[in-house]
Design a protein around this motif. Sequence first.
Motif, PDB file in Angstrom:
ATOM      1  N   GLU A 176      84.482 160.143 -24.176  1.00  0.00           N
ATOM      2  CA  GLU A 176      83.881 159.189 -25.098  1.00  0.00           C
ATOM      3  C   GLU A 176      84.959 158.463 -25.900  1.00  0.00           C
ATOM      4  O   GLU A 176      84.864 157.254 -26.147  1.00  0.00           O
ATOM      5  CB  GLU A 176      82.924 159.901 -26.057  1.00  0.00           C
ATOM      6  CG  GLU A 176      81.680 160.478 -25.399  1.00  0.00           C
ATOM      7  CD  GLU A 176      80.755 159.385 -24.920  1.00  0.00           C
ATOM      8  OE1 GLU A 176      79.992 159.641 -23.970  1.00  0.00           O
ATOM      9  OE2 GLU A 176      80.806 158.271 -25.476  1.00  0.00           O
ATOM     10  N   GLU A 199      76.555 143.381 -32.039  1.00  0.00           N
ATOM     11  CA  GLU A 199      75.912 144.312 -31.101  1.00  0.00           C
ATOM     12  C   GLU A 199      76.909 145.352 -30.597  1.00  0.00           C
ATOM     13  O   GLU A 199      76.588 146.550 -30.523  1.00  0.00           O
ATOM     14  CB  GLU A 199      75.323 143.528 -29.931  1.00  0.00           C
ATOM     15  CG  GLU A 199      74.151 142.648 -30.320  1.00  0.00           C
ATOM     16  CD  GLU A 199      73.640 141.810 -29.172  1.00  0.00           C
ATOM     17  OE1 GLU A 199      72.656 141.084 -29.348  1.00  0.00           O
ATOM     18  OE2 GLU A 199      74.231 141.902 -28.078  1.00  0.00           O
ATOM     19  N   LYS A 200      78.132 144.893 -30.229  1.00  0.00           N
ATOM     20  CA  LYS A 200      79.137 145.841 -29.761  1.00  0.00           C
ATOM     21  C   LYS A 200      79.540 146.801 -30.878  1.00  0.00           C
ATOM     22  O   LYS A 200      79.799 147.984 -30.634  1.00  0.00           O
ATOM     23  CB  LYS A 200      80.359 145.090 -29.241  1.00  0.00           C
ATOM     24  CG  LYS A 200      80.116 144.374 -27.923  1.00  0.00           C
ATOM     25  CD  LYS A 200      81.394 143.792 -27.362  1.00  0.00           C
ATOM     26  CE  LYS A 200      81.140 143.144 -26.014  1.00  0.00           C
ATOM     27  NZ  LYS A 200      82.370 142.584 -25.417  1.00  0.00           N
ATOM     28  N   SER A 244      86.774 150.042 -25.452  1.00  0.00           N
ATOM     29  CA  SER A 244      85.905 149.055 -26.099  1.00  0.00           C
ATOM     30  C   SER A 244      86.606 148.412 -27.289  1.00  0.00           C
ATOM     31  O   SER A 244      86.482 147.207 -27.531  1.00  0.00           O
ATOM     32  CB  SER A 244      84.601 149.710 -26.555  1.00  0.00           C
ATOM     33  OG  SER A 244      83.893 150.236 -25.450  1.00  0.00           O
ATOM     34  N   ASP A 277      77.304 138.909 -30.625  1.00  0.00           N
ATOM     35  CA  ASP A 277      77.789 139.852 -29.617  1.00  0.00           C
ATOM     36  C   ASP A 277      78.678 140.919 -30.241  1.00  0.00           C
ATOM     37  O   ASP A 277      78.600 142.115 -29.895  1.00  0.00           O
ATOM     38  CB  ASP A 277      78.561 139.098 -28.523  1.00  0.00           C
ATOM     39  CG  ASP A 277      77.655 138.169 -27.735  1.00  0.00           C
ATOM     40  OD1 ASP A 277      78.184 137.216 -27.140  1.00  0.00           O
ATOM     41  OD2 ASP A 277      76.425 138.418 -27.705  1.00  0.00           O
ATOM     42  N   GLU A 296      76.925 149.319 -31.085  1.00  0.00           N
ATOM     43  CA  GLU A 296      77.051 150.241 -29.950  1.00  0.00           C
ATOM     44  C   GLU A 296      78.189 151.230 -30.173  1.00  0.00           C
ATOM     45  O   GLU A 296      78.064 152.434 -29.884  1.00  0.00           O
ATOM     46  CB  GLU A 296      77.298 149.434 -28.677  1.00  0.00           C
ATOM     47  CG  GLU A 296      77.339 150.288 -27.410  1.00  0.00           C
ATOM     48  CD  GLU A 296      77.548 149.443 -26.176  1.00  0.00           C
ATOM     49  OE1 GLU A 296      77.661 150.025 -25.082  1.00  0.00           O
ATOM     50  OE2 GLU A 296      77.611 148.201 -26.308  1.00  0.00           O
ATOM     51  N   ASN A 354      77.067 153.850 -32.550  1.00  0.00           N
ATOM     52  CA  ASN A 354      76.216 154.844 -31.860  1.00  0.00           C
ATOM     53  C   ASN A 354      77.059 155.821 -31.049  1.00  0.00           C
ATOM     54  O   ASN A 354      76.799 157.033 -31.032  1.00  0.00           O
ATOM     55  CB  ASN A 354      75.216 154.134 -30.958  1.00  0.00           C
ATOM     56  CG  ASN A 354      74.192 153.350 -31.751  1.00  0.00           C
ATOM     57  OD1 ASN A 354      73.878 153.707 -32.885  1.00  0.00           O
ATOM     58  ND2 ASN A 354      73.690 152.272 -31.169  1.00  0.00           N
ATOM     59  N   ARG A 355      78.081 155.261 -30.358  1.00  0.00           N
ATOM     60  CA  ARG A 355      78.940 156.158 -29.561  1.00  0.00           C
ATOM     61  C   ARG A 355      79.701 157.135 -30.448  1.00  0.00           C
ATOM     62  O   ARG A 355      79.857 158.310 -30.107  1.00  0.00           O
ATOM     63  CB  ARG A 355      79.917 155.323 -28.737  1.00  0.00           C
ATOM     64  CG  ARG A 355      79.266 154.544 -27.597  1.00  0.00           C
ATOM     65  CD  ARG A 355      80.300 153.837 -26.769  1.00  0.00           C
ATOM     66  NE  ARG A 355      79.696 153.106 -25.671  1.00  0.00           N
ATOM     67  CZ  ARG A 355      80.384 152.395 -24.773  1.00  0.00           C
ATOM     68  NH1 ARG A 355      81.710 152.327 -24.889  1.00  0.00           N
ATOM     69  NH2 ARG A 355      79.753 151.766 -23.806  1.00  0.00           N
TER      70      ARG A 355
END
Length: 349
Positions: free
Chosen positions: A241, A292-293, A248, A289, A296, A299-300
């Motif tokens: 992860e 949103e990333k 990312s 965008d 994300e 969340n990760r």
Amino acid sequence: MGEQPLLSIKAHVFQIDPATKRNWIPASKHAVTVSFFYDVGRSVYRIISVGGTKAIINSTITPNMTFTKTSQKFGQWADSRANTVYGLGFATELQLQQFSEQFKELKEAARLVRDKSQEKFELLSPALNITAPQAPPLLDVNGSTEDKLFRSKSADMEQTTEKEQMRKMLSEGSICEMNSEAELFALRESNAKLLAALHEASGSIEQWKKQLAEYQEETDRLREQVAELEAQNVVPGPDREGEELAQSLAEMEALLKAKDEEIKILQGKKPDITELEKEREEASKRVQDLEEKNAELKNRVQLAEMALASSLDARNRVEGEVHRVVETLDVKIYDLSDLRQNLAKLLEK
């Protein structure tokens, strides 16, 4: 009964320069209302425009007036009573066409009013229509009456021809000046609007830079959290992860660098309104965008923290079980040692 309004149109008003008779002088800073009125009491048609507290146009339409279109959006007419030439710059060709048609209609109406007044005067003066006995023409020092009449008609014809020539020269000479003045006035307004739009766009760019700085700080915070998780190195799951999060984050950094380069290009180019709107929409989309990333990534990180917490709980449980087993073994070893000693004592007896 007063005056009745017939038609009103917005236009930029100009007057011919009395000194040069060639250049246009703006009579209003902005477009003003130009209206046709009918004076019921005097049976006359007028063109009136008021700028502030004074009248900048007060022209009575006569049958001898002519409205001339000198360009697609500009027209002019001469007023001998006011001793000036008026020019109007319209926003569209349709408005110029409407004004020209209304001018022609009212000019014809003024001619009809004049003809009716002349007929009325002739009816009220019947004595003027009685044919008087013709007397022989009188001669004087200057010649016969026919010579006087001929010279009078010749003078009138010469005066009319001179007026037509002057009107033609005035119209031809003012076309270029009128076009340049009207275009300059329109360009000034367009320039003011463009400067206001560029100022607004600069404010938007500053706001975008502020948002990008906030996202950069959030990215740095997430990077630190991922680094802390990688440093613990508890289970293989969170490591994977962490690698994904690092990848990312690298992508996000690349996007942020690209955005900074785009902002520098925007500041150097001074784009027009349409390009600014397009760039703003693209930037808004990219910001969405990024949001949103960013969500994300959060969340990760939460999933990684949960996995790490569960791994720590499992290890703690294993360690507790090991401690309990060790304590049990210590008790068993102690009992065996005690038993061996007792056996040894029995053997000695």
